[in-house]
Design a protein around this motif. Structure first.
Motif, PDB file in Angstrom:
ATOM      1  N   CYS A   1      58.690  69.756  19.794  1.00  0.00           N
ATOM      2  CA  CYS A   1      58.885  68.454  19.145  1.00  0.00           C
ATOM      3  C   CYS A   1      58.700  67.380  20.212  1.00  0.00           C
ATOM      4  O   CYS A   1      59.368  67.418  21.258  1.00  0.00           O
ATOM      5  CB  CYS A   1      60.279  68.380  18.529  1.00  0.00           C
ATOM      6  N   LEU A   2      57.813  66.449  19.963  1.00  0.00           N
ATOM      7  CA  LEU A   2      57.527  65.376  20.910  1.00  0.00           C
ATOM      8  C   LEU A   2      57.717  64.019  20.255  1.00  0.00           C
ATOM      9  O   LEU A   2      57.672  63.909  19.020  1.00  0.00           O
ATOM     10  CB  LEU A   2      56.088  65.482  21.420  1.00  0.00           C
TER      11      LEU A   2
ATOM     12  N   PRO B   1      67.401  68.904  19.954  1.00  0.00           N
ATOM     13  CA  PRO B   1      66.670  69.174  18.721  1.00  0.00           C
ATOM     14  C   PRO B   1      65.650  68.084  18.393  1.00  0.00           C
ATOM     15  O   PRO B   1      65.575  67.087  19.117  1.00  0.00           O
ATOM     16  CB  PRO B   1      67.790  69.231  17.682  1.00  0.00           C
ATOM     17  N   CYS B   2      64.949  68.269  17.298  1.00  0.00           N
ATOM     18  CA  CYS B   2      63.872  67.343  16.932  1.00  0.00           C
ATOM     19  C   CYS B   2      64.465  66.113  16.248  1.00  0.00           C
ATOM     20  O   CYS B   2      64.423  65.968  15.024  1.00  0.00           O
ATOM     21  CB  CYS B   2      62.858  68.048  16.037  1.00  0.00           C
ATOM     22  N   SER B   3      64.997  65.238  17.065  1.00  0.00           N
ATOM     23  CA  SER B   3      65.652  64.019  16.616  1.00  0.00           C
ATOM     24  C   SER B   3      65.312  62.926  17.606  1.00  0.00           C
ATOM     25  O   SER B   3      65.066  63.194  18.783  1.00  0.00           O
ATOM     26  CB  SER B   3      67.164  64.249  16.568  1.00  0.00           C
ATOM     27  N   LEU B   4      65.323  61.656  17.127  1.00  0.00           N
ATOM     28  CA  LEU B   4      65.020  60.541  18.015  1.00  0.00           C
ATOM     29  C   LEU B   4      66.241  60.056  18.790  1.00  0.00           C
ATOM     30  O   LEU B   4      66.141  59.072  19.517  1.00  0.00           O
ATOM     31  CB  LEU B   4      64.430  59.370  17.229  1.00  0.00           C
TER      32      LEU B   4
ATOM     33  N   SER C   1      68.822  63.822  22.508  1.00  0.00           N
ATOM     34  CA  SER C   1      67.858  64.901  22.241  1.00  0.00           C
ATOM     35  C   SER C   1      66.718  64.933  23.240  1.00  0.00           C
ATOM     36  O   SER C   1      65.954  65.887  23.279  1.00  0.00           O
ATOM     37  CB  SER C   1      67.274  64.758  20.828  1.00  0.00           C
ATOM     38  N   VAL C   2      66.578  63.879  24.043  1.00  0.00           N
ATOM     39  CA  VAL C   2      65.477  63.824  25.000  1.00  0.00           C
ATOM     40  C   VAL C   2      65.758  64.770  26.168  1.00  0.00           C
ATOM     41  O   VAL C   2      66.748  64.631  26.877  1.00  0.00           O
ATOM     42  CB  VAL C   2      65.269  62.400  25.522  1.00  0.00           C
ATOM     43  N   THR C   3      64.868  65.731  26.361  1.00  0.00           N
ATOM     44  CA  THR C   3      65.044  66.699  27.441  1.00  0.00           C
ATOM     45  C   THR C   3      64.030  66.500  28.562  1.00  0.00           C
ATOM     46  O   THR C   3      64.172  67.077  29.643  1.00  0.00           O
ATOM     47  CB  THR C   3      64.921  68.134  26.907  1.00  0.00           C
ATOM     48  N   GLN C   4      63.001  65.696  28.301  1.00  0.00           N
ATOM     49  CA  GLN C   4      61.960  65.494  29.310  1.00  0.00           C
ATOM     50  C   GLN C   4      61.312  64.136  29.065  1.00  0.00           C
ATOM     51  O   GLN C   4      61.013  63.789  27.926  1.00  0.00           O
ATOM     52  CB  GLN C   4      60.903  66.598  29.228  1.00  0.00           C
TER      53      GLN C   4
END
Length: 122
Positions: free
Chosen positions: A33-34, A101-104, A108-111
Protein backbone atom coordinates in the motif's frame (compact mmCIF):
# COMPACT_ATOMS: atom_id res chain seq x y z
CA UNK A 1 16.76 -2.45 0.71
CA UNK A 2 13.60 -0.40 0.39
CA UNK A 3 13.89 2.79 -1.62
CA UNK A 4 11.37 5.46 -2.58
CA UNK A 5 12.61 8.09 -5.01
CA UNK A 6 10.31 10.95 -5.96
CA UNK A 7 10.63 13.11 -9.04
CA UNK A 8 8.59 15.62 -11.00
CA UNK A 9 8.41 18.53 -8.59
CA UNK A 10 9.03 22.09 -9.62
CA UNK A 11 7.46 25.51 -10.01
CA UNK A 12 4.10 26.07 -11.65
CA UNK A 13 1.67 28.94 -11.97
CA UNK A 14 -1.72 28.88 -10.25
CA UNK A 15 -4.18 26.81 -12.23
CA UNK A 16 -1.39 24.67 -13.66
CA UNK A 17 -0.67 20.96 -13.42
CA UNK A 18 2.20 18.75 -12.33
CA UNK A 19 2.80 15.03 -12.32
CA UNK A 20 4.86 13.53 -9.52
CA UNK A 21 6.37 10.07 -9.80
CA UNK A 22 7.82 7.73 -7.19
CA UNK A 23 10.14 4.90 -8.16
CA UNK A 24 9.68 2.05 -5.69
CA UNK A 25 12.22 -0.70 -5.17
CA UNK A 26 12.82 -3.40 -2.60
CA UNK A 27 9.15 -4.30 -2.08
CA UNK A 28 6.83 -6.91 -3.41
CA UNK A 29 5.21 -4.18 -5.43
CA UNK A 30 1.83 -5.72 -6.03
CA UNK A 31 1.16 -6.42 -2.34
CA UNK A 32 2.09 -3.02 -0.96
CA UNK A 33 0.00 0.00 0.00
CA UNK A 34 1.52 3.31 -1.08
CA UNK A 35 0.45 6.90 -0.76
CA UNK A 36 1.36 10.55 -1.04
CA UNK A 37 1.86 13.01 1.79
CA UNK A 38 2.87 16.65 1.75
CA UNK A 39 4.40 19.13 4.17
CA UNK A 40 3.43 22.78 3.48
CA UNK A 41 5.74 25.42 4.94
CA UNK A 42 4.85 26.12 8.56
CA UNK A 43 2.12 23.46 8.62
CA UNK A 44 1.76 19.84 9.65
CA UNK A 45 2.24 16.92 7.30
CA UNK A 46 -0.93 16.00 5.43
CA UNK A 47 -1.96 12.73 3.83
CA UNK A 48 -3.35 13.17 0.32
CA UNK A 49 -4.07 9.85 -1.33
CA UNK A 50 -3.34 6.14 -1.03
CA UNK A 51 -3.70 3.07 -3.16
CA UNK A 52 -3.36 -0.63 -2.44
CA UNK A 53 -1.23 -1.96 -5.24
CA UNK A 54 -2.90 -5.37 -5.08
CA UNK A 55 -6.23 -3.88 -6.11
CA UNK A 56 -9.12 -1.80 -4.81
CA UNK A 57 -10.14 1.78 -5.24
CA UNK A 58 -7.82 4.59 -4.32
CA UNK A 59 -8.69 6.85 -1.42
CA UNK A 60 -8.36 10.63 -1.42
CA UNK A 61 -8.30 13.11 1.41
CA UNK A 62 -10.44 16.22 0.97
CA UNK A 63 -7.43 18.31 -0.06
CA UNK A 64 -6.81 15.98 -3.01
CA UNK A 65 -10.32 15.05 -4.00
CA UNK A 66 -11.37 16.06 -7.54
CA UNK A 67 -7.97 17.62 -8.34
CA UNK A 68 -5.39 14.89 -7.77
CA UNK A 69 -5.21 11.39 -9.19
CA UNK A 70 -3.05 8.61 -7.76
CA UNK A 71 -2.04 5.77 -10.04
CA UNK A 72 0.39 2.88 -10.23
CA UNK A 73 2.45 1.27 -12.93
CA UNK A 74 3.33 -2.24 -11.80
CA UNK A 75 5.59 -2.84 -14.78
CA UNK A 76 7.66 0.28 -14.11
CA UNK A 77 7.33 0.03 -10.30
CA UNK A 78 6.19 3.61 -10.05
CA UNK A 79 3.50 5.47 -8.15
CA UNK A 80 2.29 8.69 -9.71
CA UNK A 81 0.31 11.69 -8.50
CA UNK A 82 -1.28 13.82 -11.21
CA UNK A 83 -2.14 17.23 -9.82
CA UNK A 84 -4.30 19.83 -11.53
CA UNK A 85 -5.88 23.22 -10.75
CA UNK A 86 -2.99 23.95 -8.43
CA UNK A 87 -3.15 26.90 -6.04
CA UNK A 88 -0.48 28.55 -3.87
CA UNK A 89 -1.91 26.53 -0.96
CA UNK A 90 -0.58 23.40 -2.69
CA UNK A 91 3.00 24.63 -2.21
CA UNK A 92 4.74 21.94 -0.17
CA UNK A 93 7.30 19.18 -0.13
CA UNK A 94 5.57 16.07 -1.45
CA UNK A 95 6.50 12.62 -0.17
CA UNK A 96 5.87 9.14 -1.42
CA UNK A 97 5.16 6.85 1.54
CA UNK A 98 4.62 3.20 2.38
CA UNK A 99 1.55 2.55 4.52
CA UNK A 100 0.88 -0.31 6.89
CA UNK A 101 -1.97 -0.72 7.54
CA UNK A 102 -3.38 0.78 4.36
CA UNK A 103 -4.58 4.02 5.89
CA UNK A 104 -3.63 7.67 5.43
CA UNK A 105 -3.08 8.17 9.14
CA UNK A 106 0.40 9.36 10.05
CA UNK A 107 0.82 6.34 12.32
CA UNK A 108 0.51 4.07 9.27
CA UNK A 109 3.51 5.55 7.48
CA UNK A 110 6.40 3.10 7.69
CA UNK A 111 8.68 4.57 5.03
CA UNK A 112 9.23 8.05 3.57
CA UNK A 113 10.82 9.11 0.34
CA UNK A 114 13.22 12.05 0.31
CA UNK A 115 10.52 14.42 -0.94
CA UNK A 116 10.16 16.69 -3.93
CA UNK A 117 9.38 20.41 -3.76
CA UNK A 118 6.29 21.80 -5.46
CA UNK A 119 5.93 25.57 -5.61
CA UNK A 120 2.80 27.23 -6.97
CA UNK A 121 3.30 30.90 -7.57
CA UNK A 122 2.60 33.59 -10.13
Amino acid sequence: QVQLVESGGGSVQPGGSLRLSCLVSGYTFSSTCLGWYRKPPGKDREGLARISLGGGRPYYANAAKDRFTISQDNAKHTLDLQMSSLTPEDTAVYYCVVLNPCSLSLASVTQWGQGTQVTVSS
